[in-house]
Design an enzyme around this catalytic site. Structure first.
Site, PDB file in Angstrom:
ATOM      1  N   ALA A  62      -8.189  15.902  -6.694  1.00  0.00           N
ATOM      2  CA  ALA A  62      -9.136  16.037  -5.694  1.00  0.00           C
ATOM      3  C   ALA A  62     -10.466  15.301  -6.066  1.00  0.00           C
ATOM      4  O   ALA A  62     -11.286  14.933  -5.182  1.00  0.00           O
ATOM      5  CB  ALA A  62      -9.785  17.425  -5.562  1.00  0.00           C
ATOM      6  N   GLY A  86     -10.107  12.146  -7.460  1.00  0.00           N
ATOM      7  CA  GLY A  86      -9.859  10.567  -7.230  1.00  0.00           C
ATOM      8  C   GLY A  86     -10.156   9.850  -6.069  1.00  0.00           C
ATOM      9  O   GLY A  86     -10.907  10.606  -5.382  1.00  0.00           O
ATOM     10  N   ASP A  87     -10.066   8.918  -6.085  1.00  0.00           N
ATOM     11  CA  ASP A  87     -10.591   7.771  -5.064  1.00  0.00           C
ATOM     12  C   ASP A  87      -9.505   8.216  -3.573  1.00  0.00           C
ATOM     13  O   ASP A  87     -10.256   8.133  -2.553  1.00  0.00           O
ATOM     14  CB  ASP A  87     -10.072   6.268  -5.139  1.00  0.00           C
ATOM     15  CG  ASP A  87     -11.411   5.588  -6.077  1.00  0.00           C
ATOM     16  OD1 ASP A  87     -12.231   6.221  -6.339  1.00  0.00           O
ATOM     17  OD2 ASP A  87     -11.178   4.557  -6.327  1.00  0.00           O
ATOM     18  N   TYR A 137       1.328   4.558   8.174  1.00  0.00           N
ATOM     19  CA  TYR A 137       1.925   3.723   9.377  1.00  0.00           C
ATOM     20  C   TYR A 137       2.520   4.397  10.448  1.00  0.00           C
ATOM     21  O   TYR A 137       2.442   4.260  11.690  1.00  0.00           O
ATOM     22  CB  TYR A 137       2.437   2.318   8.997  1.00  0.00           C
ATOM     23  CG  TYR A 137       1.487   1.066   9.264  1.00  0.00           C
ATOM     24  CD1 TYR A 137       0.338   1.187   8.451  1.00  0.00           C
ATOM     25  CD2 TYR A 137       1.905   0.057  10.029  1.00  0.00           C
ATOM     26  CE1 TYR A 137      -0.244  -0.130   8.599  1.00  0.00           C
ATOM     27  CE2 TYR A 137       1.033  -0.819  10.203  1.00  0.00           C
ATOM     28  CZ  TYR A 137      -0.103  -1.019   9.412  1.00  0.00           C
ATOM     29  OH  TYR A 137      -1.073  -2.298   9.402  1.00  0.00           O
ATOM     30  N   LYS A 141       0.310   6.080  13.271  1.00  0.00           N
ATOM     31  CA  LYS A 141      -0.827   5.424  13.906  1.00  0.00           C
ATOM     32  C   LYS A 141      -0.274   5.548  15.602  1.00  0.00           C
ATOM     33  O   LYS A 141       0.928   5.408  15.810  1.00  0.00           O
ATOM     34  CB  LYS A 141      -0.475   3.847  13.688  1.00  0.00           C
ATOM     35  CG  LYS A 141      -1.247   3.596  12.343  1.00  0.00           C
ATOM     36  CD  LYS A 141      -1.537   2.165  11.815  1.00  0.00           C
ATOM     37  CE  LYS A 141      -2.171   2.028  10.718  1.00  0.00           C
ATOM     38  NZ  LYS A 141      -3.757   2.255  10.904  1.00  0.00           N
ATOM     39  N   HIS A 176       6.037   0.103   5.452  1.00  0.00           N
ATOM     40  CA  HIS A 176       5.339   0.167   6.562  1.00  0.00           C
ATOM     41  C   HIS A 176       6.227  -0.897   7.498  1.00  0.00           C
ATOM     42  O   HIS A 176       6.246  -0.398   8.736  1.00  0.00           O
ATOM     43  CB  HIS A 176       3.922  -0.669   6.400  1.00  0.00           C
ATOM     44  CG  HIS A 176       3.012   0.302   5.410  1.00  0.00           C
ATOM     45  ND1 HIS A 176       2.927   1.793   5.377  1.00  0.00           N
ATOM     46  CD2 HIS A 176       1.870  -0.213   4.806  1.00  0.00           C
ATOM     47  CE1 HIS A 176       2.216   2.021   4.606  1.00  0.00           C
ATOM     48  NE2 HIS A 176       1.469   0.938   4.222  1.00  0.00           N
ATOM     49  N   ARG A 229      -7.227  -9.988  11.089  1.00  0.00           N
ATOM     50  CA  ARG A 229      -6.747  -8.654  10.762  1.00  0.00           C
ATOM     51  C   ARG A 229      -5.950  -8.226  12.087  1.00  0.00           C
ATOM     52  O   ARG A 229      -6.569  -7.860  13.180  1.00  0.00           O
ATOM     53  CB  ARG A 229      -7.951  -7.697  10.342  1.00  0.00           C
ATOM     54  CG  ARG A 229      -7.300  -6.212  10.325  1.00  0.00           C
ATOM     55  CD  ARG A 229      -8.463  -5.320   9.902  1.00  0.00           C
ATOM     56  NE  ARG A 229      -7.922  -3.827   9.759  1.00  0.00           N
ATOM     57  CZ  ARG A 229      -8.197  -3.273  10.752  1.00  0.00           C
ATOM     58  NH1 ARG A 229      -8.749  -3.481  11.974  1.00  0.00           N
ATOM     59  NH2 ARG A 229      -7.771  -1.819  10.746  1.00  0.00           N
ATOM     60  N   TYR A 260       1.561  -5.148  25.948  1.00  0.00           N
ATOM     61  CA  TYR A 260       1.614  -5.963  27.083  1.00  0.00           C
ATOM     62  C   TYR A 260       2.779  -6.884  27.181  1.00  0.00           C
ATOM     63  O   TYR A 260       3.603  -7.099  26.211  1.00  0.00           O
ATOM     64  CB  TYR A 260       0.230  -6.850  27.264  1.00  0.00           C
ATOM     65  CG  TYR A 260      -0.107  -7.879  25.959  1.00  0.00           C
ATOM     66  CD1 TYR A 260       0.177  -9.038  25.813  1.00  0.00           C
ATOM     67  CD2 TYR A 260      -0.810  -7.171  24.880  1.00  0.00           C
ATOM     68  CE1 TYR A 260      -0.085  -9.736  24.540  1.00  0.00           C
ATOM     69  CE2 TYR A 260      -1.376  -7.895  23.918  1.00  0.00           C
ATOM     70  CZ  TYR A 260      -0.665  -9.086  23.515  1.00  0.00           C
ATOM     71  OH  TYR A 260      -1.093  -9.877  22.489  1.00  0.00           O
TER      72      TYR A 260
END
Length: 776
Positions: free
Chosen positions: A287, A289-290, A463, A466, A524, A622, A658
């Site tokens: 808990a 940690g990063d 991923y 998302k 991913h 990105r 699209y």
């Protein structure tokens, strides 16, 4: 009003309010006066907003909104923006919903305090206008009001801390005569308030009070109580007759607004029903940690504010006392690790207060498997005993989130199964990637997790959660025409591109042990590819979907060295972490920060179609894009040599789908065969309401619900490593050449463009002109 979920509560409360408006309008010629308090905190204000939006959208029976007057029970004085304003809340919920229904609500029917005046003048002016309204309508007070009960016992903005030890203030708050007061709070956002007193509630025909998740004591404070409460094991949801109970003596002699009010009238309580048979503990190991402070806890906090966490839930953070020596208490965890990241999500102190009430910190030791410490069992046993206490002999369901280094996964699972499993209840374990370093270590991890059933293990690949990735299955299989379109007869190539415009500065030491293929491509992008290529599953059940994904993986050939180009951005070896790692080795790192790979799938649908993956750090932009490029028409076809059509799925940023296609060129001078490239854009965000959940929020919520669709199964992990393992061994051998250099901010090495061109992929400008060797 009892409901099963927050959505159900909004629906039932809206029905309750709307039906009383209809009944009033049928039986009386007077206007219906509806009063509203916005309550405090994002979570509770979100509930109020949902209820009023549902009232505006309610159309089971016609309502004449020109005969409805809306007033505010309280307003924030000195608010910073419209979201902090109760008038803004009503406009953005009730009035906005009416507008969508084509109903024009008269502005003069919405009575709000004039906050441009001084604080005291604002209250006096609003009191005067309220009295004039009631006099004009021939009413003693409103027809119906709604408010929330604060954790401090407040109603509207009548705060116990404001009138505590001040008889004069309490006399004003409890006066039978309708008054508007200036009150203050230190517990909630916007300290200064304008509020009606309890006299207005006493003159109201119907009072609806929404209880928070932790207002259990409110039922004991009522002078008249229903024969059941949300904490009773009862399935009834209708209104029921009230029965008197002996009014308890308030602690310290302090009177609370709700208890005072129920001495004089019935109040309708609205609440989500509690699960009295089960308790859920969400335990975060690591808990301090990063990962926990940057991702896990902010995601849990957002779920809390979205009101989707179970009310019978405790959140327990566990850190290793040998490493996190500055974290000894829950307050330490909050102040020294979590608070900046939680406040970045929401700056409302009341939301943080509510969240912290469910949070607890317990030190737990998890040592390296090669040198196990007996203290591990001792501290894990203490955790087990605390979780049992929290469950209070109910079904003790536990979710363990392993926010730990991968080498501790096996030891943590061993401790959980041997020491920290409940006697009755379920255990689910969330495992973060990486799932091994290669095929051998992935299989070893699988063996370490064998003490759990596969259905208990939730391997996170964020991923997969998302929003646009979740849309791929729907796009493919809910639209029947795509079934034949996704076929080697029509598709020239499939390309998945992952780009980041930042380098690995600050984490180069970690990244150098993995590289771009392990970090992104093997997990991913490969998961994305399976969703694009898979056959329709037998059902949307988790195992059926994952079975089809595994079939795809089993049919993909291992990647050949000749079908791969790797690169490394210039300056990578100058990073402090890399310099320190290699200074005694007399060599430079061969770790790739860029890779392009071509894969092939051997089945009837996709045989012969190049599957191109590209991923890189320190590139020009990105983005994550799936591009399905269709075959060109013959050069001598009806419209001549034209660019290829493409279906593009943009995962990030600004997710979209699209279709690039051909259309006739407009204008008087255009001829029949003059065509141009255009875009058929599916506007997926047009109908979105509010904020979309983060991927981690979605995944944590799925685990709580026991939904495993968006998690990776053991055989998926191993098949992924099988595809890339030979390539990785070749790239990391002593004989392997150094990756091709490329400039930071570029598209990557030119050799990758050449490999992509050789697979038949073509890049076109917006007008359809082929741009040779220009990559996504």
């Amino acid at each position: 009003i009892l409901a099963q979920t927050e959505e159900d509560l909004s629906s039932k409360a809206a029905q309750y309010i709307a039906e009383r408006i209809v009944k009033h309008q049928k039986s009386s010629a007077s206007n219906f006066i509806l009063g509203h308090s916005g309550t405090n905190g994002v979570a509770r204000r979100g509930r109020a907003k949902d209820v009023f939006a549902a009232v505006g959208a309610w159309n089971a029976q016609p309502i004449d909104w020109s005969r409805v007057k809306v007033i505010l029970l309280d307003e924030r004085y000195g608010f910073q923006d419209d979201d902090d304003r109760n008038a803004g809340l009503v406009r953005n919920s009730l009035l906005k919903a009416l507008q969508k229904q084509g109903v024009s609500f008269p502005e003069e029917n919405f009575l709000v305090p004039d906050t441009s005046k001084s604080w005291e003048d604002c209250a006096a002016d609003y009191e005067k206008r309220l009295r004039a309204l009631f006099e004009a309508e021939g009413a003693a007070g409103p027809t119906l009001v709604t408010t929330g009960l604060g954790n401090d016992g407040s109603l509207a903005s009548i705060f116990p801390e404001w009138y505590r030890n001040n008889p004069e203030r309490w006399a004003q708050a409890s006066s039978r005569e309708i008054k508007v007061l200036c009150t203050e709070t230190t517990q909630f956002e916007v300290s200064k308030r304008i509020t009606v007193n309890l006299g207005l509630f006493r003159h109201t025909e119907h009072v609806v009070v929404f209880l928070g998740d932790r207002n259990k004591e409110a039922w004991a404070e009522l002078s008249y109580a229903a024969p059941f409460s949300p904490w009773d094991d009862d399935e009834a949801f209708a209104e029921v007759p009230r029965t008197p109970v002996a009014p308890p003596t308030p602690s310290g002699g302090e009177q609370l607004p709700l208890r005072y009010l129920t001495n004089y009238k019935y109040v309708c309580m609205a609440q989500v029903k509690k699960d009295v048979n089960s308790h859920l503990s969400l335990v975060v190991l690591g808990a301090a940690g990063d990962l926990a402070k940057k991702k896990t806890f902010p995601s849990i906090f957002n779920l809390h504010m979205s009101r989707v966490l179970p009310s019978n839930m405790s959140i327990v953070g566990c850190g290793n006392p040998d490493y996190d020596k500055d974290i000894l208490t829950t307050e330490d965890l909050l102040e020294k690790r979590l608070k900046p990241y939680l406040l970045a999500t929401c700056s409302k102190p009341s939301d943080l207060q509510d969240f912290v009430q469910a949070l607890e910190y317990i030190p737990v030791s998890i040592s390296h498997p090669s040198n196990p410490d007996p203290k591990d069992f001792e501290t894990m046993t203490k955790l087990h005993e605390r979780l049992k206490t929290l469950a209070e002999e109910r079904n003790d369901n536990r979710v363990f989130y392993l926010a730990l280094p991968p080498f501790l996964f096996g030891r943590a699972v061993e401790l959980i199964t041997k020491v920290c499993s409940p006697e009755k209840g379920s255990v689910r374990v969330i495992v973060e990637k990486p799932f091994g370093h290669d095929l051998q270590t992935a299989k070893e991890l699988g063996r370490q997790l064998k003490c759990l059933q596969e259905s208990q293990i939730y391997r996170i690949d964020h991923y997969l959660a998302k929003n646009m990735v979740l849309n791929i299955l729907t796009l493919r299989f809910a639209n029947r025409e795509f079934g034949r379109l996704f076929h080697a007869d029509n598709v020239a190539n499939v390309r998945i591109t992952f780009k980041e415009d930042i380098n690995v500065a600050g984490r180069a030491g970690y990244f150098d042990g993995y590289g771009i293929i392990r970090d992104v491509m093997q997990n991913h992008l490969l998961q994305l590819l399976t969703l694009v290529l898979m056959e329709a599953p037998a059902s949307l059940k988790a195992e059926d979907v994952r079975n089809e994904k595994v079939k795809v993986l089993k049919q993909i050939r291992c990647v050949e060295r000749s079908d791969c180009v790797v690169g490394q951005y210039e300056g990578y070896n100058d990073d402090e972490g890399i310099v320190a790692k290699y200074k005694d080795k007399g060599e430079k790192s061969k770790c790739p920060t860029f890779a392009t790979c071509v894969l092939y799938l051997d089945n009837e649908r996709w045989s012969g179609v190049p599957l191109i993956m590209k991923a890189g750090k320190a590139l020009e932009t990105r983005s994550t894009i799936v591009r399905i490029q269709f075959k060109k028409a013959p050069p001598h076809s009806l419209f001549g040599d034209q660019p290829q059509n493409e279906l593009v799925i943009r995962i990030q940023p600004e997710e979209a789908i699209y279709y690039r296609m051909l259309a006739k060129t407009p204008g008087l001078s255009s001829r029949a065969h003059d065509v141009q490239r255009t875009v058929l854009d599916l506007d997926l965000r047009k109908n979105e309401v509010g904020r979309l959940p983060d991927a981690y929020e979605k995944l944590i919520h799925d685990v709580i619900q026991g939904e495993s669709h968006n998690f990776v199964r053991e055989d998926e992990v191993e098949e992924g490593w099988r595809i890339f393992d030979p390539l990785l061994k070749s790239l990391e051998s002593d004989e392997a050449p150094y990756p091709f250099p490329y400039a930071q901010g570029s598209r990557g090495p030119e050799q990758a463009d050449e490999l992509i061109e050789n697979q038949g992929f073509r890049r076109y400008s917006a007008t359809g002109v082929h741009e040779s060797l220009v990559a996504d």
